[in-house]
Motif scaffolding. Structure first.
Motif, PDB file in Angstrom:
ATOM      1  N   ASP A 106     -19.987  -5.173  31.567  1.00 20.40           N
ATOM      2  CA  ASP A 106     -20.890  -4.209  32.199  1.00 20.40           C
ATOM      3  C   ASP A 106     -20.209  -3.764  33.473  1.00 20.40           C
ATOM      4  N   PHE A 107     -20.392  -2.502  33.832  1.00 16.28           N
ATOM      5  CA  PHE A 107     -19.733  -2.002  35.039  1.00 16.28           C
ATOM      6  C   PHE A 107     -20.469  -0.795  35.584  1.00 16.28           C
ATOM      7  N   LEU A 108     -20.225  -0.531  36.848  1.00 13.13           N
ATOM      8  CA  LEU A 108     -20.778   0.652  37.499  1.00 13.13           C
ATOM      9  C   LEU A 108     -20.034   1.897  37.010  1.00 13.13           C
ATOM     10  N   PRO A 109     -20.683   3.058  37.018  1.00 17.69           N
ATOM     11  CA  PRO A 109     -20.044   4.276  36.518  1.00 17.69           C
ATOM     12  C   PRO A 109     -18.683   4.574  37.155  1.00 17.69           C
ATOM     13  N   GLU A 110     -18.516   4.245  38.422  1.00 13.14           N
ATOM     14  CA  GLU A 110     -17.238   4.554  39.081  1.00 13.14           C
ATOM     15  C   GLU A 110     -16.087   3.677  38.566  1.00 13.14           C
ATOM     16  N   LEU A 111     -16.387   2.669  37.772  1.00 12.22           N
ATOM     17  CA  LEU A 111     -15.344   1.828  37.189  1.00 12.22           C
ATOM     18  C   LEU A 111     -15.058   2.179  35.726  1.00 12.22           C
ATOM     19  N   SER A 112     -15.659   3.259  35.235  1.00 12.34           N
ATOM     20  CA  SER A 112     -15.476   3.662  33.838  1.00 12.34           C
ATOM     21  C   SER A 112     -14.018   3.866  33.469  1.00 12.34           C
ATOM     22  N   SER A 113     -13.267   4.572  34.287  1.00  8.66           N
ATOM     23  CA  SER A 113     -11.870   4.833  33.931  1.00  8.66           C
ATOM     24  C   SER A 113     -11.062   3.539  33.870  1.00  8.66           C
ATOM     25  N   PHE A 114     -11.374   2.593  34.743  1.00  8.27           N
ATOM     26  CA  PHE A 114     -10.665   1.312  34.697  1.00  8.27           C
ATOM     27  C   PHE A 114     -10.955   0.578  33.387  1.00  8.27           C
ATOM     28  N   TYR A 115     -12.223   0.343  33.103  1.00  9.38           N
ATOM     29  CA  TYR A 115     -12.562  -0.460  31.928  1.00  9.38           C
ATOM     30  C   TYR A 115     -12.338   0.286  30.610  1.00  9.38           C
ATOM     31  N   LEU A 116     -12.666   1.570  30.555  1.00  6.07           N
ATOM     32  CA  LEU A 116     -12.556   2.305  29.298  1.00  6.07           C
ATOM     33  C   LEU A 116     -11.139   2.806  29.039  1.00  6.07           C
ATOM     34  N   ARG A 117     -10.483   3.335  30.040  1.00  8.53           N
ATOM     35  CA  ARG A 117      -9.130   3.876  29.830  1.00  8.53           C
ATOM     36  C   ARG A 117      -8.049   2.817  30.023  1.00  8.53           C
ATOM     37  N   ALA A 118      -8.037   2.172  31.164  1.00 10.16           N
ATOM     38  CA  ALA A 118      -6.954   1.232  31.476  1.00 10.16           C
ATOM     39  C   ALA A 118      -7.042  -0.056  30.652  1.00 10.16           C
ATOM     40  N   CYS A 119      -8.259  -0.546  30.425  1.00  8.46           N
ATOM     41  CA  CYS A 119      -8.420  -1.834  29.735  1.00  8.46           C
ATOM     42  C   CYS A 119      -8.740  -1.711  28.257  1.00  8.46           C
ATOM     43  N   GLY A 120      -9.124  -0.532  27.788  1.00 13.83           N
ATOM     44  CA  GLY A 120      -9.336  -0.307  26.366  1.00 13.83           C
ATOM     45  C   GLY A 120     -10.703  -0.664  25.814  1.00 13.83           C
TER      46      GLY A 120
END
Length: 131
Positions: A106-120
């Motif tokens: 689970d993450f805050l919206p501002e961390l979307s690119s980290f978890y979805l793009r960088a981490c897969g």
């Protein structure tokens, strides 16, 4: 800078408490992190820059196929260098080797690119109930 990563690596409570406080904008809380992770977690990953704890991620689980990424934190001076991504990759590897089939976050919206793009991670529908 050479960062070493360790699954279920040792750490000093005060160092992790200070790193967590820095990363989440709180004061040190005196948390007994060692007792917490040993009681509730499948594992955790520590990132060390020499002897200094530079990153951490906790991987609690349900005792079966599901593990969870929580408390991902990286020291301010090494952010943006791939430490967080490597922490999450090591967490996924540890969970996979332990027989887990799913890793949740689970993450805050501002961390979307980290978890979805960088981490897969893939986006999913989920729910949250504030207690």
């Amino acid at each position: 800078m050479t960062i070493a990563y360790g699954w279920r690596a040792g750490f000093v409570n005060a160092e992790l408490d200070a790193l967590h406080a820095e990363g989440f904008g709180t004061g040190p809380l005196g948390t007994d992190w060692e007792a917490r992770v040993r009681r509730h977690s499948l594992g955790w990953v520590c990132a060390y820059d020499g002897d200094r704890l530079a990153g951490f991620v906790n991987v609690p689980w349900d005792g079966g196929e599901h593990a969870f990424v929580v408390d991902t934190v990286v020291a301010a001076d090494v952010r943006g260098a791939g430490v967080g991504t490597a922490l999450v990759a090591a967490a996924a590897d540890g969970a996979r080797r332990a027989g887990c089939r799913w890793l949740h976050v689970d993450f805050l919206p501002e961390l979307s690119s980290f978890y979805l793009r960088a981490c897969g991670f893939r986006p999913t529908a989920a729910g949250l109930l504030a207690l």
